[in-house]
Design an enzyme around this catalytic site. Structure first.
Site, short mmCIF file in Angstrom:
data_model
loop_
_atom_site.label_atom_id
_atom_site.label_comp_id
_atom_site.label_asym_id
_atom_site.label_seq_id
_atom_site.Cartn_x
_atom_site.Cartn_y
_atom_site.Cartn_z
N GLU A 189 0.82 -1.22 0.00
CA GLU A 189 0.00 0.00 0.00
C GLU A 189 0.85 1.27 0.00
OE1 GLU A 189 -2.83 -0.26 3.20
OE2 GLU A 189 -3.71 -2.11 2.45
N GLU A 244 -4.04 -9.15 0.75
CA GLU A 244 -4.47 -8.82 2.11
C GLU A 244 -5.99 -8.83 2.11
OE1 GLU A 244 -1.99 -5.89 4.04
OE2 GLU A 244 -3.73 -5.03 5.03
#
Length: 814
Positions: free
Chosen positions: A416, A492
């Site tokens: 991210e 994730e």
């Protein structure tokens, strides 16, 4: 200055073998530690986390930030974000050691948190800023002459606002002193690959690096391949008179392939022979297996299609903090294995070698990941400060250290990262991926991405070999059709939040909702604003061949990131994402995953507890691998339910409640009557197969203990082996008391010592290291450590108003 533990130096020196042999000694004892500028030194053992003893305090980690990756647009005050522990500051370590005259010496640090500066006899021998990465330095030129005593000093510093979770502090991973002859194979000096893998035979290629070989000098590299039983199955001998690299090739007949089900490991044992004398021996452990990612079809291990059933894990070990302990790691992995988990993503940093080694041996596939940020900041003092100078060196160390590990199936280049949103971000991604391809062309590369609009538009999402999506399940189909790679990895997933044994009514899907008790419901229907319940990810993996599987956030609760209670919501200071809590006690959600993932052993689990108000309507959930079950309240049937097959494919809507009935059996409104609920599960033929009963508990009367150790016969007398002791409060009939919160005190005598405890309550401020802890949901876990002397460890747990309990644990020789 006082020379610390001089007697330990004499013992250490006696362990060193004769000239010409490699040694790898763990520098565990004999250290002294000083915190800050106190000038006070205390004896410690490494690995060591100096911040885990606290105390917890809201002022330790106040941060006013906007967490962009969570969708926040405005900065707010965050509490407990790094666990409420005092990790910011400086720590200094020192110890003495000896190296025989004429030996080359290397220090290997598996991890030092952080901004490490290493000094030998007053000379700085290396610096390494990133606390999670392993690094090594040749200290031969700094050694005292004549094999005399050497002083090793390590200076570390954790800056404020440098992490989004609890990073730990100090020499939290092992330190090695490696001594060799001048001509030797360096640290991580071999690279083994298996270019061709089949059932009848496999080819093995071994590249070996040599150092300090003078031009024209002749040495021989003699290597034998040992099978998992230690039997030689292939040999090669190569003479080298120039250059510093040797390539050897082997053929292994009828190879035993590595897989999570059968984690077979081979060893390449290489000897460096100089003028007829063996001057170095180096062992490289590896596995023989093939990895294939086929667009549109999925991932194949050894030619067999499979989907990742994985979890993400932070590095801390709960109440033990960041200090590495091999037995704690293996006990955790054993829990995950029982759940049916077969893969781990190391989030968001390089893992400890102990974890990778355990995954090699126990059968877990791994995504090894180095960074949470690149050159654009998430944290004021985060990794972006070092990226330009250190990223390539950090990547090379990670790749060289773990590229021989059978368990590692993918490299990740980040999580991210804000670069996703930058027009130039794809260039940084390509730079990092190219390093992976250069140093290890045998594995593909992924990246955890969550800003879908950006990465589909700016080219970032087209860079990774394997596009990894963090959440955004409702965009899976869009991403698959827009990107060229031909598959989507759930890098994730879920981020369902729950507190073990806490049940909020009514049981419904809840996103980012807060409750007065600062807990989340164990009905497993609570999620954060960006996330979803597990059933969505199960459905996506089942419905689409191009989905590669998932890595759940997270396998275990961890210190810090107490979402959704992160905005000025003290005392929350640990996560609630875990399938297993901070005390290593499974939550209800463990059995939901087990019912889908564990195909070897059946699952039948009933929730909630059965202590409610008279006449209250209570939903009853059953997580089971059986296709149907019937619920009884005090012998009266409440009906038989069947798992519902999907009418159409799941489209990833995080609020799609229809998917729940594919994987759960739900009796929505069951009127509470004191007594018992019983569930009878039926197999595919409709025959009763298994049953479970939950009874109303009476007043708490006594403590019950159970113990978990790596070795079934007890603890190993090595001064490091741990036992996890489960403490449960029950009524006079032995029924668990779900509301018990007694303060339990511990006593350890004879062959061991008390180390830490936890109860899984994210709001509990009891210090881990003190021999007392409140129960949460009637349970907690104490951790004890073996001595170095065989015998019996006696452990007692007591609490006011309860009958105490004692358990004896054998401590056996190695």
């Amino acid at each position: 200055m006082k020379r610390p533990l001089t007697i330990a130096v004499a013992v250490f020196a006696a362990l060193l073998p004769a000239m010409g042999q490699r040694t790898d000694i763990l520098l565990e004892k004999g250290w002294e530690f000083s915190l800050g500028d106190s000038g006070t030194w205390e004896e410690v053992r490494v690995p060591h986390d100096w911040a885990i003893t606290g105390p917890f305090d809201i002022s330790n980690d106040l941060q006013t930030v906007a967490v962009v990756q969570d969708g926040e647009k405005h900065a707010t005050l965050k509490t407990g974000r790094t666990g409420g522990l005092p990790y910011v500051g400086k720590g200094r370590y020192r110890r003495v050691f000896t190296v025989p005259e004429g030996k080359a010496a290397t220090l290997l640090f598996e991890g030092a948190m952080s901004r490490a500066r290493v000094i030998v006899n007053g000379t700085e021998v290396c610096r390494w800023p990133y606390g999670y990465n392993s690094f090594h330095c040749d200290i031969t030129s700094a050694l005292a002459s004549g094999g005399g005593e050497n002083l090793l000093e390590v200076e570390l510093e954790n800056l404020p606002m440098s992490s989004r979770w609890y990073p730990g502090a100090g020499l939290f991973r092992p330190v090695h002193l490696i001594t060799t002859s001048p001509v030797h194979i360096p640290v991580w000096g071999t690279y083994v690959t298996t270019p061709q893998v089949g059932k009848e035979s496999a080819s093995v290629r071994l590249e070996t690096k040599l150092v300090n070989l003078t031009e024209g000098e002749s040495v021989s590299v003699e290597t034998q391949i040992l099978d998992p039983d230690g039997v030689p199955v292939a040999v090669s001998s190569t003479d080298r008179t120039q250059g510093n690299r040797v390539i050897q090739e082997f053929v292994v007949a009828s190879p035993r392939l590595w897989s999570p089900e059968k984690p077979s490991l081979y060893v390449a044992e290489s000897r460096i022979v100089r003028e007829g004398v063996t001057v170095d021996v180096y062992r490289t452990r590896f596995g023989i297996r093939s990895l294939d990612f086929v667009p549109g079809k999925g991932f194949f291990l050894n030619g067999e299609l499979r989907k990742f059933k994985g979890v993400c894990n932070h590095h801390d070990l709960g109440p033990l903090g960041a200090a590495v302990n091999e037995s704690a790691i293996r006990l955790r992995l054993r829990l995950l294995k029982d759940m049916g988990c077969d893969a781990i993503r190391t989030t968001h940093n390089m893992p400890s070698p102990e974890l990778v080694s355990a995954c090699d041996e126990m059968g877990f596939m791994m995504i090894v990941e180095p960074f949470d940020e690149w050159d654009i900041a998430k944290c004021t003092n985060g990794y972006h400060l070092y990226f330009d100078e250190w990223a390539e060196r950090d990547m090379e160390n990670m790749l060289h250290q773990f590229r021989n590990s059978a368990s590692v199936v993918l490299w990740s280049i980040g999580n991210e990262v804000p670069d996703q949103c930058s027009p130039e971000g794809y260039k940084v991604a390509r730079f990092l991926q190219d390093i992976c391809h250069r140093e290890d062309p045998t594995r593909k590369v992924t990246c955890g991405m969550d800003r879908l609009d950006f990465i589909l538009d700016n080219g970032f999402g087209r860079v990774p070999d394997i596009p990894g999506l963090n959440y955004r399940t409702f965009r899976y189909e869009d991403a698959y059709s827009s990107l060229p790679q031909g598959f989507i990895l759930g890098s994730e997933t879920a981020s369902t939040v729950s507190s073990r044994g806490v049940y909020h009514l009514p049981a419904r899907l809840r996103f980012n909702e807060l409750s007065p008790d600062h807990q989340c419901s164990s009905y497993d229907l609570d999620a954060c604003s960006w996330s979803n319940v597990p059933d969505i990810d199960f459905s996506l993996a089942e419905d689409y061949p191009w989905t590669l599987g998932q890595f759940v956030w997270t396998g275990f609760d961890y210190l810090g990131e107490p979402s959704p209670y992160s905005t000025d919501s003290w005392p929350n200071h640990s996560s609630m994402f875990g399938i297993i809590d901070l005390a290593s006690i499974p939550k209800d959600r463990f059995y939901l995953y087990r019912s889908v993932w564990n195909t070897q052993s059946p699952t039948l689990h009933v929730l909630p507890h059965w202590n409610w108000k008279k006449g209250q309507n209570v939903p009853v959930f059953v997580y089971t691998s059986y296709p149907s079950a019937e619920l009884f309240v005090n012998g009266v049937s409440q009906g038989r339910l069947f798992k519902e097959k999907a009418v159409e494919k799941c489209h990833g809507d995080q609020r799609d409640s229809l998917q729940l009935h594919r994987y759960r059996l739900i009796w929505k409104d069951v009127q509470f009557r004191k007594g018992e609920i019983k569930v009878v599960a039926y197999d595919a033929d409709g025959a009763p197969a298994e049953e479970k009963t939950v009874r109303t508990a009476g007043r708490p009367r006594r403590i019950v203990l159970s113990v978990d150790t790596v070795r079934p016969e007890g603890l190993t007398a090595d001064g490091k082996d741990l036992a996890f002791i489960r403490i449960e409060i029950v009524d006079r009939h032995g029924n668990p008391c779900p509301g018990a919160s007694h303060l339990v005190r511990f006593n350890v005598s004879s062959q061991g010592r008390y180390l830490a405890a936890a109860n899984g309550d994210p709001t509990c401020l009891d210090a881990f290291h003190l021999p007392r802890m409140h129960a949460f949901g009637g349970k907690l876990t104490a951790i004890v450590e073996a001595s170095e002397t065989p015998g019996i460890l006696h452990f007692t747990a007591s609490a006011r108003g309860l009958a105490p309990a004692t358990i004896d644990i054998p401590v056996v020789g190695r």
